[in-house]
Design a protein around this motif. Structure first.
Motif, PDB file in Angstrom:
ATOM      1  N   UNK A 180       0.850  -1.190   0.000  1.00 19.60           N
ATOM      2  CA  UNK A 180       0.000   0.000   0.000  1.00 19.60           C
ATOM      3  C   UNK A 180       0.887   1.241   0.000  1.00 19.60           C
ATOM      4  N   UNK A 181       0.650   2.122  -0.956  1.00 19.12           N
ATOM      5  CA  UNK A 181       1.407   3.368  -0.986  1.00 19.12           C
ATOM      6  C   UNK A 181       1.107   4.225   0.239  1.00 19.12           C
ATOM      7  N   UNK A 182      -0.112   4.121   0.770  1.00 23.22           N
ATOM      8  CA  UNK A 182      -0.464   4.884   1.963  1.00 23.22           C
ATOM      9  C   UNK A 182       0.390   4.446   3.150  1.00 23.22           C
ATOM     10  N   UNK A 183       0.495   3.128   3.352  1.00 24.69           N
ATOM     11  CA  UNK A 183       1.297   2.625   4.465  1.00 24.69           C
ATOM     12  C   UNK A 183       2.772   2.948   4.247  1.00 24.69           C
ATOM     13  N   UNK A 184       3.229   2.866   2.988  1.00 24.27           N
ATOM     14  CA  UNK A 184       4.613   3.226   2.685  1.00 24.27           C
ATOM     15  C   UNK A 184       4.864   4.691   3.029  1.00 24.27           C
ATOM     16  N   UNK A 185       3.899   5.547   2.727  1.00 29.69           N
ATOM     17  CA  UNK A 185       4.017   6.958   3.087  1.00 29.69           C
ATOM     18  C   UNK A 185       4.053   7.165   4.589  1.00 29.69           C
ATOM     19  N   UNK A 186       3.271   6.355   5.327  1.00 32.20           N
ATOM     20  CA  UNK A 186       3.320   6.440   6.787  1.00 32.20           C
ATOM     21  C   UNK A 186       4.712   6.082   7.298  1.00 32.20           C
ATOM     22  N   UNK A 187       5.347   5.098   6.630  1.00 33.55           N
ATOM     23  CA  UNK A 187       6.709   4.745   7.021  1.00 33.55           C
ATOM     24  C   UNK A 187       7.688   5.871   6.778  1.00 33.55           C
ATOM     25  N   UNK A 188       7.496   6.613   5.663  1.00 36.53           N
ATOM     26  CA  UNK A 188       8.354   7.757   5.395  1.00 36.53           C
ATOM     27  C   UNK A 188       8.193   8.842   6.461  1.00 36.53           C
ATOM     28  N   UNK A 189       6.979   8.973   6.986  1.00 38.72           N
ATOM     29  CA  UNK A 189       6.721   9.995   8.006  1.00 38.72           C
ATOM     30  C   UNK A 189       7.300   9.583   9.356  1.00 38.72           C
ATOM     31  N   UNK A 190       7.061   8.340   9.753  1.00 41.17           N
ATOM     32  CA  UNK A 190       7.514   7.898  11.073  1.00 41.17           C
ATOM     33  C   UNK A 190       9.020   7.697  11.135  1.00 41.17           C
ATOM     34  N   UNK A 191       9.630   7.312  10.006  1.00 37.17           N
ATOM     35  CA  UNK A 191      11.081   7.138   9.997  1.00 37.17           C
ATOM     36  C   UNK A 191      11.519   5.968  10.866  1.00 37.17           C
ATOM     37  N   UNK A 192      12.607   6.178  11.593  1.00 32.86           N
ATOM     38  CA  UNK A 192      13.169   5.091  12.402  1.00 32.86           C
ATOM     39  C   UNK A 192      12.230   4.628  13.510  1.00 32.86           C
ATOM     40  N   UNK A 193      11.326   5.517  13.950  1.00 32.45           N
ATOM     41  CA  UNK A 193      10.400   5.126  15.015  1.00 32.45           C
ATOM     42  C   UNK A 193       9.491   3.982  14.588  1.00 32.45           C
ATOM     43  N   UNK A 194       9.256   3.847  13.273  1.00 32.27           N
ATOM     44  CA  UNK A 194       8.416   2.760  12.793  1.00 32.27           C
ATOM     45  C   UNK A 194       9.082   1.403  12.867  1.00 32.27           C
TER      46      UNK A 194
END
Length: 201
Positions: free
Chosen positions: A28-42
């Motif tokens: 999912x591009x949405x979940x991938x984008x969430x990973x870009x936002x959270x960074x290492x915390x994810x």
């Protein structure tokens, strides 16, 4: 995008893993984008999921802690619903309570400072700060409101999640009709929760 990027990739089937090892990845591009936002915390979230599905679940199965009537892909859902999910909730609550306890000295100093500031008067006898009991009363009101809301809505959310989890398990086992029934029940609970929220707003 579905004709370019598949929505789900079942790595378990590709690697010939047992059914109870859920190695299905939803692209999912949405979940991938969430990973870009959270960074290492994810990464800590990823570590928790891997610990749940690929370490705890195999250990639980090896120890024989799963009922005999739970077979196939339902094993991972059973371990999640009865073991790892309650454990995760306990860790969330424990971490929150521990953080609150550790911050109590700072809160006490801040309350003392506010109380002292509210006693300071200008030459006309007026205080620039509200009395500290306004803050205490607001905190008590906010806590009571959150408690009542959680009590009213918590049961509905739990029922909806239970139905949706059963729908997912039924679909995974090939029971399409049963999955549709559970899915509709879950959505009905969510609609009821939504109506209750709108009536309170």
């Amino acid at each position: 995008m579905a004709h370019i990027i598949p929505g789900v990739v079942d790595l378990g089937s590709v690697l010939h893993l047992p059914e109870w090892i859920n190695l299905t990845i939803a692209l999912s591009l949405m979940v991938f984008g969430m990973g870009l936002i959270t960074g290492r915390n994810g990464l800590i979230v990823l570590a928790g999921g891997m610990l749940s599905y690929y370490i705890i679940t195999p250990v639980v199965k090896a120890l024989g802690w799963i009922p005999a009537d739970v077979q196939g892909s339902a094993i991972s859902g059973y371990v999640y619903g009865t073991m790892t999910r309650p454990l995760g909730i306990g860790m969330l609550l424990g971490g929150s309570i521990a953080g609150l306890i550790l911050s109590l000295p700072v809160i006490a100093v801040a309350m003392k400072s506010l109380a002292q500031a509210s006693r300071v008067r200008d030459k006309n006898g007026n205080s620039e700060e509200l009395p500290v009991y306004y803050l205490i009363g607001g905190a008590i009101f906010a806590f009571a409101s959150l408690l009542i809301t959680a009590y009213r809505l918590g049961g509905l959310f739990i029922k909806a999640e239970r139905h949706l989890n059963r729908a997912w398990s039924a679909y995974a086992d090939g029971y399409i009709r049963e999955g549709d029934t559970y899915l509709e029940s879950g959505y009905a609970q969510l609609r009821e929760t939504s109506k209750l929220l709108k009536s309170k707003s």
